[in-house]
Design a protein around this motif. Structure first.
Motif, PDB file in Angstrom:
ATOM      1  N   ALA A   1     -24.841   7.545  -3.230  1.00  0.00           N
ATOM      2  CA  ALA A   1     -24.257   5.880  -4.533  1.00  0.00           C
ATOM      3  C   ALA A   1     -23.715   4.821  -3.759  1.00  0.00           C
ATOM      4  CB  ALA A   1     -23.306   6.657  -5.082  1.00  0.00           C
ATOM      5  N   GLY A   2     -23.631   4.990  -1.918  1.00  0.00           N
ATOM      6  CA  GLY A   2     -22.767   4.308  -1.240  1.00  0.00           C
ATOM      7  C   GLY A   2     -20.859   4.645  -0.999  1.00  0.00           C
ATOM      8  N   ARG A   3     -20.702   5.442  -1.352  1.00  0.00           N
ATOM      9  CA  ARG A   3     -19.284   4.966  -1.633  1.00  0.00           C
ATOM     10  C   ARG A   3     -18.709   6.088  -0.036  1.00  0.00           C
ATOM     11  NH1 ARG A   3     -17.014   8.938  -6.000  1.00  0.00           N
ATOM     12  NH2 ARG A   3     -18.167   7.197  -8.545  1.00  0.00           N
ATOM     13  N   PRO A   4     -17.217   4.878   0.344  1.00  0.00           N
ATOM     14  CA  PRO A   4     -17.314   5.531   1.402  1.00  0.00           C
ATOM     15  C   PRO A   4     -16.865   6.880   2.218  1.00  0.00           C
ATOM     16  CG  PRO A   4     -15.195   3.781   0.629  1.00  0.00           C
ATOM     17  CD  PRO A   4     -16.663   4.405  -0.705  1.00  0.00           C
ATOM     18  N   ALA A   5     -16.125   7.557   1.327  1.00  0.00           N
ATOM     19  CA  ALA A   5     -15.746   8.955   1.570  1.00  0.00           C
ATOM     20  C   ALA A   5     -17.061  10.072   1.823  1.00  0.00           C
ATOM     21  CB  ALA A   5     -14.747   9.515   0.401  1.00  0.00           C
ATOM     22  N   TRP A   6     -17.005  10.517   2.159  1.00  0.00           N
ATOM     23  CA  TRP A   6     -19.228  11.219   2.384  1.00  0.00           C
ATOM     24  C   TRP A   6     -17.625  13.352   2.605  1.00  0.00           C
ATOM     25  CZ3 TRP A   6     -23.183  12.901   3.051  1.00  0.00           C
ATOM     26  CH2 TRP A   6     -24.301  13.950   4.015  1.00  0.00           C
ATOM     27  N   GLN A   7     -17.289  12.887   2.714  1.00  0.00           N
ATOM     28  CA  GLN A   7     -16.220  14.681   2.390  1.00  0.00           C
ATOM     29  C   GLN A   7     -15.390  14.932   2.119  1.00  0.00           C
ATOM     30  OE1 GLN A   7     -17.314  16.156   6.268  1.00  0.00           O
ATOM     31  NE2 GLN A   7     -17.903  18.228   5.060  1.00  0.00           N
ATOM     32  N   ARG A   8     -15.072  15.532   1.476  1.00  0.00           N
ATOM     33  CA  ARG A   8     -13.453  15.711   0.211  1.00  0.00           C
ATOM     34  C   ARG A   8     -13.170  16.494   2.013  1.00  0.00           C
ATOM     35  NH1 ARG A   8     -12.459  16.593  -3.943  1.00  0.00           N
ATOM     36  NH2 ARG A   8     -13.797  17.390  -5.582  1.00  0.00           N
ATOM     37  N   PRO A   9     -11.671  15.684   1.722  1.00  0.00           N
ATOM     38  CA  PRO A   9     -10.535  16.016   3.230  1.00  0.00           C
ATOM     39  C   PRO A   9     -10.667  17.907   3.359  1.00  0.00           C
ATOM     40  CG  PRO A   9      -8.838  14.867   1.390  1.00  0.00           C
ATOM     41  CD  PRO A   9     -10.752  15.251   1.433  1.00  0.00           C
TER      42      PRO A   9
ATOM     43  N   VAL B   1       2.584  36.317   5.660  1.00  0.00           N
ATOM     44  CA  VAL B   1       3.093  35.240   4.558  1.00  0.00           C
ATOM     45  C   VAL B   1       3.436  34.049   5.700  1.00  0.00           C
ATOM     46  CG1 VAL B   1       4.994  34.466   3.575  1.00  0.00           C
ATOM     47  CG2 VAL B   1       3.361  36.420   3.108  1.00  0.00           C
ATOM     48  N   GLY B   2       2.820  33.210   5.099  1.00  0.00           N
ATOM     49  CA  GLY B   2       3.251  31.339   6.542  1.00  0.00           C
ATOM     50  C   GLY B   2       1.694  30.956   7.094  1.00  0.00           C
ATOM     51  N   ASP B   3       0.566  32.053   7.725  1.00  0.00           N
ATOM     52  CA  ASP B   3      -0.266  31.454   8.174  1.00  0.00           C
ATOM     53  C   ASP B   3      -1.062  30.449   7.890  1.00  0.00           C
ATOM     54  OD1 ASP B   3       0.086  33.583  10.508  1.00  0.00           O
ATOM     55  OD2 ASP B   3      -1.566  34.851   9.596  1.00  0.00           O
ATOM     56  N   ALA B   4      -1.366  29.493   8.984  1.00  0.00           N
ATOM     57  CA  ALA B   4      -2.317  28.130   8.249  1.00  0.00           C
ATOM     58  C   ALA B   4      -3.597  28.484   8.760  1.00  0.00           C
ATOM     59  CB  ALA B   4      -2.108  27.284   9.608  1.00  0.00           C
ATOM     60  N   ILE B   5      -3.718  27.921   6.650  1.00  0.00           N
ATOM     61  CA  ILE B   5      -5.300  28.413   7.152  1.00  0.00           C
ATOM     62  C   ILE B   5      -6.368  27.116   6.363  1.00  0.00           C
ATOM     63  CG2 ILE B   5      -5.775  30.758   6.865  1.00  0.00           C
ATOM     64  CD1 ILE B   5      -6.286  30.233   3.692  1.00  0.00           C
ATOM     65  N   PRO B   6      -7.411  26.505   7.133  1.00  0.00           N
ATOM     66  CA  PRO B   6      -7.332  25.312   6.151  1.00  0.00           C
ATOM     67  C   PRO B   6      -7.814  25.359   4.733  1.00  0.00           C
ATOM     68  CG  PRO B   6      -9.580  25.658   7.730  1.00  0.00           C
ATOM     69  CD  PRO B   6      -7.977  27.117   7.444  1.00  0.00           C
ATOM     70  N   LEU B   7      -7.962  24.731   3.703  1.00  0.00           N
ATOM     71  CA  LEU B   7      -8.547  24.439   2.425  1.00  0.00           C
ATOM     72  C   LEU B   7      -9.267  23.189   1.945  1.00  0.00           C
ATOM     73  CD1 LEU B   7      -6.423  22.647   0.075  1.00  0.00           C
ATOM     74  CD2 LEU B   7      -4.697  24.508   1.529  1.00  0.00           C
ATOM     75  N   LEU B   8      -9.704  23.129   1.102  1.00  0.00           N
ATOM     76  CA  LEU B   8     -10.562  22.162   0.444  1.00  0.00           C
ATOM     77  C   LEU B   8      -9.746  21.799  -1.220  1.00  0.00           C
ATOM     78  CD1 LEU B   8     -14.047  22.134   1.190  1.00  0.00           C
ATOM     79  CD2 LEU B   8     -12.977  21.404   2.211  1.00  0.00           C
ATOM     80  N   LEU B   9      -8.977  20.577  -1.274  1.00  0.00           N
ATOM     81  CA  LEU B   9      -8.663  19.761  -2.712  1.00  0.00           C
ATOM     82  C   LEU B   9      -9.730  19.904  -3.357  1.00  0.00           C
ATOM     83  CD1 LEU B   9      -5.623  18.419  -1.657  1.00  0.00           C
ATOM     84  CD2 LEU B   9      -5.421  21.068  -2.591  1.00  0.00           C
ATOM     85  N   LEU B  10      -9.577  20.693  -4.452  1.00  0.00           N
ATOM     86  CA  LEU B  10     -11.196  20.332  -5.636  1.00  0.00           C
ATOM     87  C   LEU B  10     -10.913  19.341  -6.577  1.00  0.00           C
ATOM     88  CD1 LEU B  10     -11.728  24.201  -6.459  1.00  0.00           C
ATOM     89  CD2 LEU B  10     -13.173  22.298  -4.541  1.00  0.00           C
ATOM     90  N   ASP B  11      -9.297  18.828  -7.050  1.00  0.00           N
ATOM     91  CA  ASP B  11      -8.883  18.159  -8.405  1.00  0.00           C
ATOM     92  C   ASP B  11      -8.366  16.548  -7.507  1.00  0.00           C
ATOM     93  OD1 ASP B  11      -9.299  20.214  -9.656  1.00  0.00           O
ATOM     94  OD2 ASP B  11      -6.344  20.821  -9.607  1.00  0.00           O
TER      95      ASP B  11
END
Ligand code: AMP
Ligand code: MG
Length: 411
Positions: free
Chosen positions: A320-328, A401-411
């Motif tokens: 669709a030509g959208r600039p963001a190709w991936q969810r951050p 508790v408190g450990d850092a892990i990556p995540l994808l926001l869905l909303d």
């Protein structure tokens, strides 16, 4: 088996932006502008009053008072018949043109009408330029007001209309056929029999396609029978993208990859190192201008969803030509201890909220993330409660508790 990152590269290499089309500007919301547009008008078109009031010579109000003859009443859209000279005023409405000679507008609230028809402006000092918006203050004729590549929002559509682009060239939305496969499936409106389930993937994927900017085409359900599947898949290959669910695992009834290949779809990869979603199949059908993309998503709803988010959504955005190709990707901090087991990176349904001390005016640096009690890849209920996917790397691990892990926001 490819990693997620490797598989994404394969998909990205197969995507060509859809051709541009011309549409009425009000239909261009959510589409990407294909060419820069210039305004064919000045905005505003003339010096205009920004308030209801009296257009005056500011020199008449030097000492903050004046009694002026009102020459005419001027609504927006009409040209003045009179010039304002010393001792006179024109009653102007919001948006009305400033009559020649006037250099300020005094708000109507400050005026007092006298019996002889004149207006008294008792304590209204006026400085030159007051309450006047100059011609072309917002944009000039010929000026480029929007660049190609912009994802159009309602406010942008308004500007296109103002600038004279009632029709605009945008990147066409990709057409996306959604086909659920499985002899156990019944349509969502039907009560399933004892060993049947409703086709929830169809509804979910159609909605996700629309959210991602595609035109969703519902091909319903195909049973696990070669001829029925072949017919439905063939219809789906008319679209830019075909998204299938089910039938891509290693079972005896997983007929989808074979039929796709028999129809000329070239397999680009089958199976990706992730959980859920490992059986993902991806291929392309060569076309005269551009390849059609085919995604065979695993049938379990959470697997289908994760694969859509990771692979189909970015592909649709790119088409669709959208600039963001991936969810951050964001950083999450666990609110509870967690044990992860498995040899593949896991995308675990989770809730993520900005931490209590986050500044409300800037995006948080990290989110408090809580992995949900999840019953596996068939558990649509838990998926519906999630607003994020927490990504646990491959390998068994115990997290605090408190450990850092990556995540994808869905909303
Ligand atoms: P499959 O990938 O075809 O082996 O399907 C895996 C699991 O997902 C099976 O338990 C199916 O019943 C389920 N499933 C397949 N298609 C759908 C669908 N469209 N909606 C909900 N569940 C499905
Ligand atoms: Mg199946």
């Amino acid at each position: 088996m490819l990693t997620v990152a490797e598989a994404l590269v394969v998909v990205a290499d197969c995507v060509t932006v859809c051709p541009s089309i011309e549409v009425p500007c009000q239909d261009a919301w959510g589409m990407v502008l294909a060419e820069a547009v210039a305004s064919d008008v000045d905005s505003p078109p003339c010096d205009r009053s920004v308030v209801d009031g009296y257009a005056v010579c500011s020199a008449d109000l030097r000492d903050g008072r004046a009694e002026l003859t009102v020459l005419e009443e001027l609504p927006a859209g009409r040209l003045p018949k009179h010039a304002v000279t010393r001792g006179t005023a024109v009653r102007v409405m919001t948006g009305a043109a400033i009559p020649p000679g006037a250099d300020a507008v005094v708000m109507v609230e400050h005026g007092q009408l006298l019996e002889d028809g004149r207006v008294r402006l008792p304590q209204a000092a006026a400085t030159a330029g007051q309450n006047i918006l100059r011609r072309a203050a917002a944009m000039s004729r010929g000026e480029v007001v929007m660049e190609a590549g912009r994802l159009l929002r309602p406010a942008d559509v308004g500007l296109l209309a103002e600038a004279g682009h009632s029709r605009v060239r945008v990147v066409r939305r990709p057409t996306v056929a959604v086909l659920a496969t499985g002899s156990e499936l019944v349509p969502a409106w039907q009560k399933p029999g004892p060993a049947q389930i409703r086709n929830s993937n169809g509804a979910m994927l159609l909605a996700a396609v629309r959210q991602a900017g595609g035109v969703a085409i519902d091909l319903g359900i195909a049973i696990d029978e070669p001829e029925a599947l072949r017919r439905c898949i063939k219809a789906g290959l008319e679209c830019d993208v075909l998204v299938l669910s089910g039938g891509v695992s290693a079972g005896a009834w997983d007929l989808v990859p074979g039929i796709l290949q028999a129809l000329g779809v070239e397999q680009r990869f089958h199976k990706v190192r992730l959980k859920p979603g490992k059986p993902l199949w991806f291929g392309t059908l060569a076309g005269p201008q551009r390849s059609r993309l085919v995604f065979g998503l695993p049938g379990n709803p959470v697997s289908s969803f994760v694969c859509f988010e990771l692979f189909v959504r970015p592909a649709l955005a790119a088409l669709a030509g959208r600039p963001a190709w991936q969810r951050p990707e964001r950083t999450g901090r666990l609110t509870a201890g967690f044990r992860h087991r498995g040899d593949r990176p896991t995308y675990h349904p989770a809730t993520a909220v900005p931490p209590a001390d986050a500044q409300s005016n800037e995006p948080p640096l990290h989110y408090d993330v809580t992995p949900l009690d999840w019953q596996g890849s068939a558990d649509q209920r838990t998926l519906a409660r999630a607003n994020a996917l927490a990504i646990f790397p491959a390998g068994d691990g115990t997290y605090q508790v408190g450990d850092a892990i990556p995540l994808l926001l869905l909303d």
